[in-house]
Design an enzyme around this catalytic site. Structure first.
Site, PDB file in Angstrom:
ATOM      1  N   TYR A 141      27.669 -57.810 -20.042  1.00  0.00           N
ATOM      2  CA  TYR A 141      26.642 -56.994 -19.387  1.00  0.00           C
ATOM      3  C   TYR A 141      26.586 -55.576 -19.937  1.00  0.00           C
ATOM      4  O   TYR A 141      25.592 -54.871 -19.748  1.00  0.00           O
ATOM      5  CB  TYR A 141      26.885 -56.930 -17.869  1.00  0.00           C
ATOM      6  CG  TYR A 141      26.883 -58.281 -17.192  1.00  0.00           C
ATOM      7  CD1 TYR A 141      26.057 -59.305 -17.637  1.00  0.00           C
ATOM      8  CD2 TYR A 141      27.706 -58.531 -16.117  1.00  0.00           C
ATOM      9  CE1 TYR A 141      26.069 -60.548 -17.025  1.00  0.00           C
ATOM     10  CE2 TYR A 141      27.719 -59.783 -15.500  1.00  0.00           C
ATOM     11  CZ  TYR A 141      26.895 -60.775 -15.965  1.00  0.00           C
ATOM     12  OH  TYR A 141      26.905 -62.004 -15.360  1.00  0.00           O
ATOM     13  N   LYS A 192      37.739 -68.641 -21.188  1.00  0.00           N
ATOM     14  CA  LYS A 192      37.249 -69.684 -22.092  1.00  0.00           C
ATOM     15  C   LYS A 192      37.975 -69.443 -23.420  1.00  0.00           C
ATOM     16  O   LYS A 192      37.354 -69.285 -24.488  1.00  0.00           O
ATOM     17  CB  LYS A 192      35.717 -69.551 -22.208  1.00  0.00           C
ATOM     18  CG  LYS A 192      35.021 -70.698 -22.894  1.00  0.00           C
ATOM     19  CD  LYS A 192      34.939 -71.956 -22.069  1.00  0.00           C
ATOM     20  CE  LYS A 192      34.236 -73.045 -22.858  1.00  0.00           C
ATOM     21  NZ  LYS A 192      34.398 -74.378 -22.282  1.00  0.00           N
ATOM     22  N   ASP A 225      34.750 -73.850 -17.270  1.00  0.00           N
ATOM     23  CA  ASP A 225      34.000 -75.059 -16.931  1.00  0.00           C
ATOM     24  C   ASP A 225      34.798 -75.929 -15.948  1.00  0.00           C
ATOM     25  O   ASP A 225      34.264 -76.457 -14.977  1.00  0.00           O
ATOM     26  CB  ASP A 225      33.592 -75.861 -18.185  1.00  0.00           C
ATOM     27  CG  ASP A 225      34.664 -75.866 -19.263  1.00  0.00           C
ATOM     28  OD1 ASP A 225      35.668 -75.137 -19.124  1.00  0.00           O
ATOM     29  OD2 ASP A 225      34.518 -76.609 -20.243  1.00  0.00           O
ATOM     30  N   ASP A 249      30.727 -63.494 -11.886  1.00  0.00           N
ATOM     31  CA  ASP A 249      29.384 -63.430 -11.316  1.00  0.00           C
ATOM     32  C   ASP A 249      28.978 -64.823 -10.830  1.00  0.00           C
ATOM     33  O   ASP A 249      28.510 -65.021  -9.697  1.00  0.00           O
ATOM     34  CB  ASP A 249      28.420 -62.940 -12.422  1.00  0.00           C
ATOM     35  CG  ASP A 249      27.068 -62.564 -11.889  1.00  0.00           C
ATOM     36  OD1 ASP A 249      26.842 -62.709 -10.677  1.00  0.00           O
ATOM     37  OD2 ASP A 249      26.220 -62.133 -12.696  1.00  0.00           O
ATOM     38  N   ASP A 253      29.536 -66.677  -6.669  1.00  0.00           N
ATOM     39  CA  ASP A 253      28.402 -67.220  -5.907  1.00  0.00           C
ATOM     40  C   ASP A 253      28.663 -68.674  -5.532  1.00  0.00           C
ATOM     41  O   ASP A 253      28.342 -69.115  -4.425  1.00  0.00           O
ATOM     42  CB  ASP A 253      27.105 -67.140  -6.726  1.00  0.00           C
ATOM     43  CG  ASP A 253      26.343 -65.855  -6.426  1.00  0.00           C
ATOM     44  OD1 ASP A 253      27.002 -64.859  -6.081  1.00  0.00           O
ATOM     45  OD2 ASP A 253      25.103 -65.860  -6.547  1.00  0.00           O
TER      46      ASP A 253
END
Ligand code: NAD
Length: 358
Positions: A141, A192, A225, A249, A253
């Site tokens: 970001y 990852k 994942d 992020d 959620d």
């Protein structure tokens, strides 16, 4: 000692839910021996309308000298046609960056009274108590270079850059280990590392910090994942999830939805010198101004404020107990309503919590 709390109601349902949290703060000030000074500032669309910018200097000045900040929500359709630079959401990103709020804590806890509100089976979700620790000021970001360019052959190319420096990883890792020490002492770091070098660095730094400074914490690693899958398959295996800005992020959620309603979940964004507390939901323009919003996520954000900034975990517990008792009474706002229970509005829910604080 006197503590200053800055209230930033923002837009949409923000002012309605912050009013209810303010009632709680005022009650604590009056009856609990906590000397609080409450100030108010503008942020988001409300600030843009009044001053032409979503994050006025005056708000930043108030924020820098406050002991803690409570934010409602920002944004709404009214401001969507605006240029990105002055959109309400820039006010929120701006204050996080300016105050260097690098550590975002998002608890996902299922209230036993709301187990049936989740879309997952009750036996999977009942008893969930996860804390997602998300890095908040680095990663894709904020990384450079970024943007969209036109290539010589006319094609367009979009670029964003995932960057982490070791110190950015170290400080949020320390925060996660400290949080774990107050919980079940387990941290699962999500990355990852099999394909992204920046997150291989993440894994190495997190491991090193744990080995050197937190040998009492059980550390595990998981690829993002798999983590997304495990959160749905067996969420109770997690205590603290530590992860990068982008993965956090998305995963936070996902974790929030295990608990049923977005209207119940608080958050804290912490830096070395400042802290901002807010519900995880947005400004809910579809129900704004109608007295329907659930103020409990904001009130529970006040509980987090007492735990992490104002050094009064006893008061945090007291607020959480009051919320529990209100739910026990069967009082529900529309978002968590169930057949046979008593449906009430925003103000009545705030009043019910204040009554239970006693
Ligand atoms: P939202 O969280 O505002 O709303 C999603 C759904 O949840 C809506 O149906 C809404 O009515 C409901 N909801 C949310 N909070 C609720 C509450 N307290 N009580 C009852 N129901 C509640 O997300 P959205 O609709 O995607 O976004 C609306 C605006 O909010 C956009 O402008 C967006 O940019 C902004 N936003 C702001 C923040 C923030 O301020 N932190 C976060 C997310 C979105």
């Amino acid at each position: 000692m006197k503590k200053t709390v800055l209230l930033l109601p923002g837009d949409g349902i923000g002012p309605e839910i912050v009013d209810e949290a303010e009632k709680v703060l005022e009650w604590l000030h009056r009856y609990c021996g906590v000397e609080l000074v409450l100030e108010r500032g503008l942020i988001g669309g409300a600030a843009y309308d009044a001053t032409g910018t979503p994050l006025p200097d005056e708000t930043l000045t108030l924020a820098r000298r406050a002991d803690a900040i409570l934010l409602g929500a920002v944004g709404g359709p009214k401001w969507e046609p605006l240029d990105y630079a002055v959109r309400p959401e820039r006010g929120l990103l701006g204050i996080r960056k300016q105050l260097d709020l690098y550590c975002n804590l998002r608890p996902a806890k299922v209230f036993p009274q709301l187990v049936d509100a989740s879309t997952l089976k009750p036996d999977i979700v009942s008893g969930i108590d996860i804390m997602v620790v998300r890095e908040l000021t680095a990663d894709i970001y904020f990384g450079e270079p970024r943007g969209v360019t036109v290539l010589a052959d006319g094609r367009q190319r979009g670029v964003n850059t995932l960057t982490y420096t070791s110190d950015e990883i170290e400080r949020v890792a320390r925060s996660a280990f400290e949080v774990a020490r107050r919980r079940r002492r387990q941290v699962c770091s999500v990355d990852k590392a099999n394909v992204l070098e920046a997150t291989e660095l993440w894994r190495n730094v997190v491991t090193q910090i744990q080995q050197q400074h937190y040998p009492d914490i059980q550390l595990s690693h998981m690829y993002v994942d798999n983590a997304a899958m495990q959160l749905i398959r067996a969420p109770k295996q997690f205590d603290v999830i530590l992860t990068t800005n982008m993965f956090g992020d998305i995963l936070s959620d996902e974790a929030s939805m295990l608990t049923g309603s977005i209207g119940m979940l608080p958050s804290a964004s912490l830096g070395q010198h400042h802290a901002l507390y807010e519900p995880i939901h947005g400004s809910a323009p579809d129900i704004a101004g109608r007295g329907l919003a659930n103020p409990l996520a904001t009130i529970l954000s006040v509980a987090m404020m007492f735990r992490y900034s104002l050094d009064r975990p006893d008061i945090a517990d007291r607020i959480e107990r009051a919320v529990n008792r209100v739910l026990d009474q069967g009082l529900r706002t529309a978002d968590i309503a169930q057949a046979g229970l008593h449906k009430i509005g925003t103000v009545a829910m705030g009043d019910a919590v204040v009554a239970e604080l006693e």
